[in-house]
Design an enzyme around this catalytic site. Structure first.
Site, mmCIF file in Angstrom:
data_model
loop_
_atom_site.group_PDB
_atom_site.id
_atom_site.type_symbol
_atom_site.label_atom_id
_atom_site.label_comp_id
_atom_site.label_asym_id
_atom_site.label_seq_id
_atom_site.Cartn_x
_atom_site.Cartn_y
_atom_site.Cartn_z
ATOM 1 N N LYS A 13 49.171 42.438 34.427
ATOM 2 C CA LYS A 13 48.752 41.288 33.613
ATOM 3 C C LYS A 13 49.580 41.201 32.331
ATOM 4 O O LYS A 13 50.162 40.166 32.014
ATOM 5 C CB LYS A 13 47.251 41.402 33.261
ATOM 6 C CG LYS A 13 46.347 41.571 34.479
ATOM 7 C CD LYS A 13 44.873 41.683 34.093
ATOM 8 C CE LYS A 13 44.490 42.947 33.329
ATOM 9 N NZ LYS A 13 44.576 44.200 34.103
ATOM 10 N N ARG A 89 35.725 39.288 32.237
ATOM 11 C CA ARG A 89 35.631 40.538 32.980
ATOM 12 C C ARG A 89 34.241 40.764 33.550
ATOM 13 O O ARG A 89 34.006 41.762 34.222
ATOM 14 C CB ARG A 89 35.909 41.670 31.997
ATOM 15 C CG ARG A 89 37.083 42.524 32.325
ATOM 16 C CD ARG A 89 37.148 43.536 31.201
ATOM 17 N NE ARG A 89 38.028 44.611 31.495
ATOM 18 C CZ ARG A 89 39.319 44.634 31.163
ATOM 19 N NH1 ARG A 89 39.867 43.623 30.561
ATOM 20 N NH2 ARG A 89 40.042 45.682 31.445
ATOM 21 N N ARG A 128 53.025 54.470 31.598
ATOM 22 C CA ARG A 128 53.188 53.325 30.673
ATOM 23 C C ARG A 128 53.430 53.770 29.234
ATOM 24 O O ARG A 128 52.848 54.724 28.745
ATOM 25 C CB ARG A 128 51.936 52.446 30.709
ATOM 26 C CG ARG A 128 51.966 51.370 29.615
ATOM 27 C CD ARG A 128 50.982 50.273 29.848
ATOM 28 N NE ARG A 128 49.638 50.739 30.070
ATOM 29 C CZ ARG A 128 48.647 49.946 30.487
ATOM 30 N NH1 ARG A 128 48.868 48.669 30.729
ATOM 31 N NH2 ARG A 128 47.448 50.438 30.656
ATOM 32 N N ARG A 161 48.754 54.763 25.540
ATOM 33 C CA ARG A 161 47.375 54.374 25.234
ATOM 34 C C ARG A 161 46.437 55.545 25.491
ATOM 35 O O ARG A 161 46.642 56.295 26.439
ATOM 36 C CB ARG A 161 46.966 53.183 26.129
ATOM 37 C CG ARG A 161 47.271 51.849 25.502
ATOM 38 C CD ARG A 161 47.162 50.711 26.482
ATOM 39 N NE ARG A 161 45.897 50.640 27.211
ATOM 40 C CZ ARG A 161 45.564 49.627 28.005
ATOM 41 N NH1 ARG A 161 46.393 48.595 28.163
ATOM 42 N NH2 ARG A 161 44.418 49.627 28.640
ATOM 43 N N ARG A 172 37.876 53.339 34.782
ATOM 44 C CA ARG A 172 38.221 51.923 34.606
ATOM 45 C C ARG A 172 38.219 51.214 35.960
ATOM 46 O O ARG A 172 37.843 50.048 36.056
ATOM 47 C CB ARG A 172 39.588 51.797 33.916
ATOM 48 C CG ARG A 172 39.538 52.143 32.422
ATOM 49 C CD ARG A 172 40.886 52.564 31.873
ATOM 50 N NE ARG A 172 41.886 51.521 31.891
ATOM 51 C CZ ARG A 172 43.185 51.737 31.735
ATOM 52 N NH1 ARG A 172 43.641 52.975 31.537
ATOM 53 N NH2 ARG A 172 44.021 50.738 31.752
HETATM 54 P P1 AP5 Z 1 50.669 46.251 32.615
HETATM 55 O O1 AP5 Z 1 51.291 44.912 32.823
HETATM 56 O O2 AP5 Z 1 50.653 46.800 31.225
HETATM 57 O O3 AP5 Z 1 49.200 46.296 33.269
HETATM 58 P P2 AP5 Z 1 47.890 45.468 32.950
HETATM 59 O O4 AP5 Z 1 47.512 44.701 34.174
HETATM 60 O O5 AP5 Z 1 48.031 44.693 31.688
HETATM 61 O O6 AP5 Z 1 46.862 46.667 32.851
HETATM 62 P P3 AP5 Z 1 45.955 47.200 31.664
HETATM 63 O O7 AP5 Z 1 45.840 48.680 31.864
HETATM 64 O O8 AP5 Z 1 46.406 46.713 30.340
HETATM 65 O O9 AP5 Z 1 44.616 46.505 32.066
HETATM 66 P P4 AP5 Z 1 43.202 46.900 31.678
HETATM 67 O O10 AP5 Z 1 42.477 45.753 32.253
HETATM 68 O O11 AP5 Z 1 42.771 48.228 32.132
HETATM 69 O O12 AP5 Z 1 43.257 47.033 30.083
HETATM 70 P P5 AP5 Z 1 42.890 46.048 28.902
HETATM 71 O O13 AP5 Z 1 43.850 46.272 27.821
HETATM 72 O O14 AP5 Z 1 42.652 44.674 29.393
HETATM 73 O O15 AP5 Z 1 51.413 47.288 33.581
HETATM 74 C C1 AP5 Z 1 51.044 48.656 33.653
HETATM 75 C C2 AP5 Z 1 52.286 49.532 33.802
HETATM 76 O O16 AP5 Z 1 52.934 49.257 35.043
HETATM 77 C C3 AP5 Z 1 53.343 49.289 32.720
HETATM 78 O O17 AP5 Z 1 53.951 50.520 32.415
HETATM 79 C C4 AP5 Z 1 54.357 48.351 33.398
HETATM 80 O O18 AP5 Z 1 55.662 48.508 32.879
HETATM 81 C C5 AP5 Z 1 54.263 48.768 34.850
HETATM 82 N N1 AP5 Z 1 54.421 47.642 35.779
HETATM 83 C C6 AP5 Z 1 53.958 46.366 35.621
HETATM 84 N N2 AP5 Z 1 54.270 45.615 36.704
HETATM 85 C C7 AP5 Z 1 54.938 46.432 37.560
HETATM 86 C C8 AP5 Z 1 55.505 46.242 38.865
HETATM 87 N N3 AP5 Z 1 55.458 45.043 39.481
HETATM 88 N N4 AP5 Z 1 56.098 47.305 39.466
HETATM 89 C C9 AP5 Z 1 56.164 48.515 38.828
HETATM 90 N N5 AP5 Z 1 55.649 48.751 37.594
HETATM 91 C C10 AP5 Z 1 55.029 47.736 36.969
HETATM 92 O O19 AP5 Z 1 41.455 46.602 28.456
HETATM 93 C C11 AP5 Z 1 41.306 47.887 27.895
HETATM 94 C C12 AP5 Z 1 39.828 48.150 27.617
HETATM 95 O O20 AP5 Z 1 39.327 47.224 26.640
HETATM 96 C C13 AP5 Z 1 38.871 47.983 28.797
HETATM 97 O O21 AP5 Z 1 38.831 49.159 29.582
HETATM 98 C C14 AP5 Z 1 37.552 47.665 28.095
HETATM 99 O O22 AP5 Z 1 36.943 48.821 27.602
HETATM 100 C C15 AP5 Z 1 37.988 46.826 26.920
HETATM 101 N N6 AP5 Z 1 37.991 45.375 27.230
HETATM 102 C C16 AP5 Z 1 39.084 44.559 27.309
HETATM 103 N N7 AP5 Z 1 38.730 43.310 27.637
HETATM 104 C C17 AP5 Z 1 37.375 43.318 27.773
HETATM 105 C C18 AP5 Z 1 36.424 42.321 28.128
HETATM 106 N N8 AP5 Z 1 36.795 41.060 28.426
HETATM 107 N N9 AP5 Z 1 35.114 42.673 28.178
HETATM 108 C C19 AP5 Z 1 34.716 43.929 27.879
HETATM 109 N N10 AP5 Z 1 35.566 44.925 27.537
HETATM 110 C C20 AP5 Z 1 36.897 44.623 27.491
HETATM 111 ZN ZN ZN Z 2 47.153 44.864 29.766
#
Ligand code: AP5
Ligand code: ZN
Length: 217
Positions: A13, A89, A128, A161, A172
């Site tokens: 994402k 979410r 990452r 992170r 997660r």
């Molecule tokens: P990356 O693009 O960074 O992945 P992502 O989908 O953004 O994954 P996240 O880990 O950020 O998602 P998340 O939903 O767990 O965390 P969030 O910050 O939203 O890619 C990951 C890695 O892979 C990178 O190193 C990249 O380079 C590599 N990569 C990407 N694409 C690739 C490909 N095609 N091939 C190979 N490698 C690739 O949330 C964090 C926390 O915040 C949650 O756990 C929760 O506690 C809280 N939170 C956030 N939003 C909410 C909400 N709406 N409600 C309640 N709590 C929330």
């Molecule tokens: Zn993300």
């Protein structure tokens, strides 16, 4: 454009959203990035959120809905549309978003799910590296920065992170399957849902994403 990007941790994402933002000149709102900025500033909300995030749980619906509402109203970049990353979410968040957008007569156009098997996510997450100020992410193997451990744009240090370890990832993923998978079902019923294969390399995923807009919206 008005769209949401869904998918499990590591689906890509945060990798794809900045490219969409550039293409459509709109805002990219990532609730995870917003929460991490509160954590970095050590605000009361940040302290509370950090515990939950490190355990792989979800921060309360009211808090994240409030953050998204404020940004959609006040962030001038959102005048050109928005890409929501990591929100909604829960089904409650999705319903509240719908109500918010219906009020403004700005209905959602696309709900895109980045589809990938859990097994591929461990190596993505544990490798990452992120630039905290911008939210830019890299990968030690799949997308290394030009200079060792520094951001390509600012030269500032990259970090890992605190929730990017195998143990927190497991939680997660459980949270994702229990609480966020129903959100996918919610949008599948609306006709704006599209799933794309997120297991391919980033350039390939980007091409698939562009296919979502073939209907001209
Ligand atoms: P990356 O693009 O960074 O992945 P992502 O989908 O953004 O994954 P996240 O880990 O950020 O998602 P998340 O939903 O767990 O965390 P969030 O910050 O939203 O890619 C990951 C890695 O892979 C990178 O190193 C990249 O380079 C590599 N990569 C990407 N694409 C690739 C490909 N095609 N091939 C190979 N490698 C690739 O949330 C964090 C926390 O915040 C949650 O756990 C929760 O506690 C809280 N939170 C956030 N939003 C909410 C909400 N709406 N409600 C309640 N709590 C929330
Ligand atoms: Zn993300």
């Amino acid at each position: 454009v008005r769209m949401i990007l869904m998918g499990p941790p590591g689906a890509g994402k945060g990798t794809q959203a900045p490219k969409l933002k550039e293409k459509f000149s709109c805002c990219h709102l990532a609730t995870g990035d917003m929460l991490r900025s509160q954590v970095a500033k050590k605000t009361p909300l940040g302290r509370e959120a950090k515990k939950i995030m490190d355990q792989g749980g979800l921060v309360s619906d009211e808090i994240v809905i409030g953050m998204i509402k404020a940004e959609l109203e006040q962030n001038s970049e959102c005048k050109g549309g928005f890409i929501l990353d990591g929100f909604p979410r829960t089904v409650v968040q999705a319903q509240r978003l719908d109500a918010m957008l219906t009020d403004k007569d700005q209905k959602l156009q696309h709900a895109v799910e980045l589809q990938i098997d859990d097994g591929l996510l461990v190596s993505r997450i544990t490798g990452r590296l992120v630039h905290p100020a911008s939210g830019r992410s890299y990968h030690k193997v799949f997308n290394p920065p030009k200079q060792n451990m520094t951001d390509d744009v600012t030269g500032e240090p990259l970090i890992q992170r605190s929730d990017d370890n195998a143990e927190a990832l497991k939680k997660r993923l459980v949270t994702y399957h229990e609480q966020t998978a129903p959100v996918v079902g919610y949008y599948q019923k609306t006709g704006i849902w599209k799933g794309i294969d997120a297991s391919q390399e980033p350039g390939h995923v980007w091409k698939s994403l562009l296919g979502v807009f073939d209907d001209g919206k």
